[in-house]
Design a protein around this motif. Structure first.
Motif, PDB file in Angstrom:
ATOM      1  N   GLY A  59       0.799  -1.200   0.000  1.00 14.47           N
ATOM      2  CA  GLY A  59       0.000   0.000   0.000  1.00 14.47           C
ATOM      3  C   GLY A  59       0.845   1.269   0.000  1.00 14.47           C
ATOM      4  O   GLY A  59       2.024   1.281  -0.211  1.00 14.47           O
ATOM      5  N   THR A  60       0.145   2.332   0.310  1.00 10.61           N
ATOM      6  CA  THR A  60       0.780   3.644   0.411  1.00 10.61           C
ATOM      7  C   THR A  60       0.274   4.346   1.671  1.00 10.61           C
ATOM      8  O   THR A  60      -0.723   5.075   1.626  1.00 10.61           O
ATOM      9  CB  THR A  60       0.462   4.516  -0.824  1.00 10.61           C
ATOM     10  N   PRO A  61       0.929   4.135   2.812  1.00 10.12           N
ATOM     11  CA  PRO A  61       0.456   4.774   4.045  1.00 10.12           C
ATOM     12  C   PRO A  61       0.314   6.284   3.938  1.00 10.12           C
ATOM     13  O   PRO A  61      -0.578   6.872   4.549  1.00 10.12           O
ATOM     14  CB  PRO A  61       1.544   4.388   5.059  1.00 10.12           C
ATOM     15  N   SER A  62       1.171   6.923   3.134  1.00 15.17           N
ATOM     16  CA  SER A  62       1.123   8.385   3.046  1.00 15.17           C
ATOM     17  C   SER A  62      -0.095   8.896   2.293  1.00 15.17           C
ATOM     18  O   SER A  62      -0.355  10.106   2.287  1.00 15.17           O
ATOM     19  CB  SER A  62       2.398   8.922   2.376  1.00 15.17           C
ATOM     20  N   CYS A  63      -0.889   8.008   1.672  1.00 13.76           N
ATOM     21  CA  CYS A  63      -2.090   8.472   0.978  1.00 13.76           C
ATOM     22  C   CYS A  63      -3.235   8.744   1.949  1.00 13.76           C
ATOM     23  O   CYS A  63      -4.241   9.351   1.574  1.00 13.76           O
ATOM     24  CB  CYS A  63      -2.525   7.484  -0.106  1.00 13.76           C
ATOM     25  N   LEU A  64      -3.090   8.326   3.216  1.00 15.75           N
ATOM     26  CA  LEU A  64      -4.112   8.641   4.202  1.00 15.75           C
ATOM     27  C   LEU A  64      -4.138  10.141   4.468  1.00 15.75           C
ATOM     28  O   LEU A  64      -3.126  10.828   4.331  1.00 15.75           O
ATOM     29  CB  LEU A  64      -3.843   7.890   5.514  1.00 15.75           C
ATOM     30  N   SER A  65      -5.292  10.638   4.874  1.00 14.77           N
ATOM     31  CA  SER A  65      -5.412  12.051   5.219  1.00 14.77           C
ATOM     32  C   SER A  65      -4.693  12.326   6.532  1.00 14.77           C
ATOM     33  O   SER A  65      -4.340  11.398   7.281  1.00 14.77           O
ATOM     34  CB  SER A  65      -6.881  12.435   5.355  1.00 14.77           C
ATOM     35  N   LEU A  66      -4.484  13.599   6.823  1.00 20.58           N
ATOM     36  CA  LEU A  66      -3.849  13.968   8.094  1.00 20.58           C
ATOM     37  C   LEU A  66      -4.626  13.407   9.272  1.00 20.58           C
ATOM     38  O   LEU A  66      -4.037  12.868  10.220  1.00 20.58           O
ATOM     39  CB  LEU A  66      -3.752  15.492   8.214  1.00 20.58           C
ATOM     40  N   GLU A  68      -6.613  10.808   9.367  1.00 16.39           N
ATOM     41  CA  GLU A  68      -6.479   9.341   9.417  1.00 16.39           C
ATOM     42  C   GLU A  68      -5.100   8.938   9.929  1.00 16.39           C
ATOM     43  O   GLU A  68      -4.967   7.974  10.691  1.00 16.39           O
ATOM     44  CB  GLU A  68      -6.742   8.756   8.031  1.00 16.39           C
ATOM     45  N   LEU A  69      -4.078   9.676   9.539  1.00 13.63           N
ATOM     46  CA  LEU A  69      -2.736   9.402  10.028  1.00 13.63           C
ATOM     47  C   LEU A  69      -2.630   9.657  11.528  1.00 13.63           C
ATOM     48  O   LEU A  69      -1.989   8.889  12.255  1.00 13.63           O
ATOM     49  CB  LEU A  69      -1.712  10.251   9.269  1.00 13.63           C
ATOM     50  N   VAL A  70      -3.290  10.709  11.996  1.00 21.76           N
ATOM     51  CA  VAL A  70      -3.318  10.980  13.442  1.00 21.76           C
ATOM     52  C   VAL A  70      -3.913   9.783  14.181  1.00 21.76           C
ATOM     53  O   VAL A  70      -3.386   9.325  15.202  1.00 21.76           O
ATOM     54  CB  VAL A  70      -4.123  12.259  13.744  1.00 21.76           C
ATOM     55  N   LYS A  71      -5.015   9.252  13.655  1.00 16.17           N
ATOM     56  CA  LYS A  71      -5.667   8.096  14.275  1.00 16.17           C
ATOM     57  C   LYS A  71      -4.738   6.882  14.263  1.00 16.17           C
ATOM     58  O   LYS A  71      -4.653   6.140  15.264  1.00 16.17           O
ATOM     59  CB  LYS A  71      -6.966   7.784  13.539  1.00 16.17           C
ATOM     60  N   LEU A  72      -4.030   6.668  13.159  1.00  8.54           N
ATOM     61  CA  LEU A  72      -3.080   5.553  13.071  1.00  8.54           C
ATOM     62  C   LEU A  72      -2.006   5.671  14.140  1.00  8.54           C
ATOM     63  O   LEU A  72      -1.703   4.694  14.848  1.00  8.54           O
ATOM     64  CB  LEU A  72      -2.449   5.538  11.678  1.00  8.54           C
TER      65      LEU A  72
END
Length: 365
Positions: A59-66, A68-72
């Motif tokens: 995948g591409t983890p960086s394609c998540l929104s800010l 969504e990344l915060v939640k991750l």
């Protein structure tokens, strides 16, 4: 003891023609539920160990929104991390921004692996990728500026009709980025990829081997240590997480299609997003015998330029490696060498490593 964690984010904004990893198009309505499911999986598996490496791949983890990344990162805050943890995230340049890099730095990320692959426009189209060179340079500069200096860049070679000049332009561009780690991969046409469906085939093995030789020579000349078949690093910047795999050590794996390796057991997650979101996570549990573990040790360990330590092998399995495998014929034929207690493939034979490893495991004197 398990001290490493792999986290799989399957989402991508576009699908590369060569990719056979577990991936799917980004779906903003689904990501939140996926992260919730992954959090529950982590809660079930994690036994409270202090983790030394965490790797967020895709995948591409960086394609998540800010958001969504915060939640991750909030999910991963639940695990205890070593003071010297190596905390990696994979990124594509077309989905990375300064804001995301700032978030990475604030969330404890200290290593980024960027997929660049090639800068040649024709080859980019062939691979289904798109790079903007000024943006690449800017993102690398900014990551270093905010303190994320442990950076890997991926290079793919042995592309259809690729010339030596194109390859050398790719190498020189990456070297000019001045990053401490470079991963290089020969293009393999895997089943069920767009390239395979289109009837593409891998290039001539001799051309592939010549390109590999060029890469090895130029990267070593530039001061990189060739420490694994496909990987080069400045001193002290070898990938700790990937060394866990190559040293056949144990690790957690969470997310769609992820694998985990525990004492005597390997677990593989489903690649079906529907099953995963319904908590039907595990698709395969494989018991690993001592003999199978020793075979994995060889398959993985001979990828390392340093090779396999005979002492470490004995301490791990309580048997001498020469009493398990017959490999003297490989030494006699200069396909393997023993040096300072290590068994290793000579660097000028690495391009036929698969053959040598198979002979090591199954060959007869």
């Amino acid at each position: 003891m398990v001290t490493s964690l792999y986290v799989h984010i399957p989402y991508c904004k576009s699908i590369c023609t060569y990719c056979d990893f577990c991936k799917m198009y980004y779906n903003s309505q689904q990501v939140g539920l996926y992260l919730d499911t992954m959090a529950q999986e982590l809660h079930r598996l994690y036994q409270g160990e202090v983790l030394k490496t965490i790797y967020i791949g895709g995948g591409t983890p960086s394609c998540l929104s800010l958001e969504e990344l915060v939640k991750l990162f909030q999910i991963l805050d639940e695990v205890e991390k070593d003071d010297d943890v190596e905390y990696t995230i994979e990124c594509n340049f077309d989905s990375i921004t300064k804001e995301k890099l700032d978030l990475f730095q604030n969330s404890g990320i200290n290593r980024i692996s960027f997929g660049l692959e090639t800068i040649n426009k024709k080859q980019e189209k062939y691979l289904g990728r798109k790079n903007e060179l000024d943006h690449i340079r800017e993102m690398i500069r900014y990551a270093k500026h905010i303190g994320i200096t442990n950076i890997n860049v991926d290079l793919i070679y042995a592309l259809k009709n690729q010339t030596q000049k194109q390859l050398e332009e790719d190498i020189q561009f990456i070297l000019a980025l001045d990053v401490p780690h470079i991963s290089t991969y020969s293009l393999m046409i895997e089943k069920n990829t767009i390239l395979a469906i289109n009837g593409e085939v891998s290039i001539d093995p001799e051309v592939d081997a010549n390109m590999y030789q060029i890469i090895c020579e130029q990267l070593k000349k530039a001061g990189y240590c060739h420490y694994e078949i496909s990987n080069f690093a400045k001193k002290g910047y070898e990938s700790k997480h990937n060394l866990v795999y190559w040293n056949n050590q144990y690790y957690y794996g969470i997310g769609l299609g992820a694998s985990a390796y525990y004492p005597n057991k390997r677990i593989t997650n489903t690649r079906s997003i529907q099953h995963y979101l319904q908590q039907e996570v595990i698709v395969e549990q494989e018991s690993i015998s001592k003999n199978e573990a020793m075979i994995y040790e060889v398959i993985l360990g001979l990828r390392l330029i340093e090779g396999i330590s005979k002492i470490d092998f004995y301490e791990k399995y309580e048997i001498d490696i020469e009493n398990v495998f017959s490999y003297q014929h490989l030494i006699k034929n200069e396909l393997l060498k023993e040096e300072n207690g290590y068994l290793k493939i000579p660097e000028d034979r690495l391009y036929i490593s698969n053959y040598i490893i198979e002979e090591f495991i199954y060959g007869k004197e």
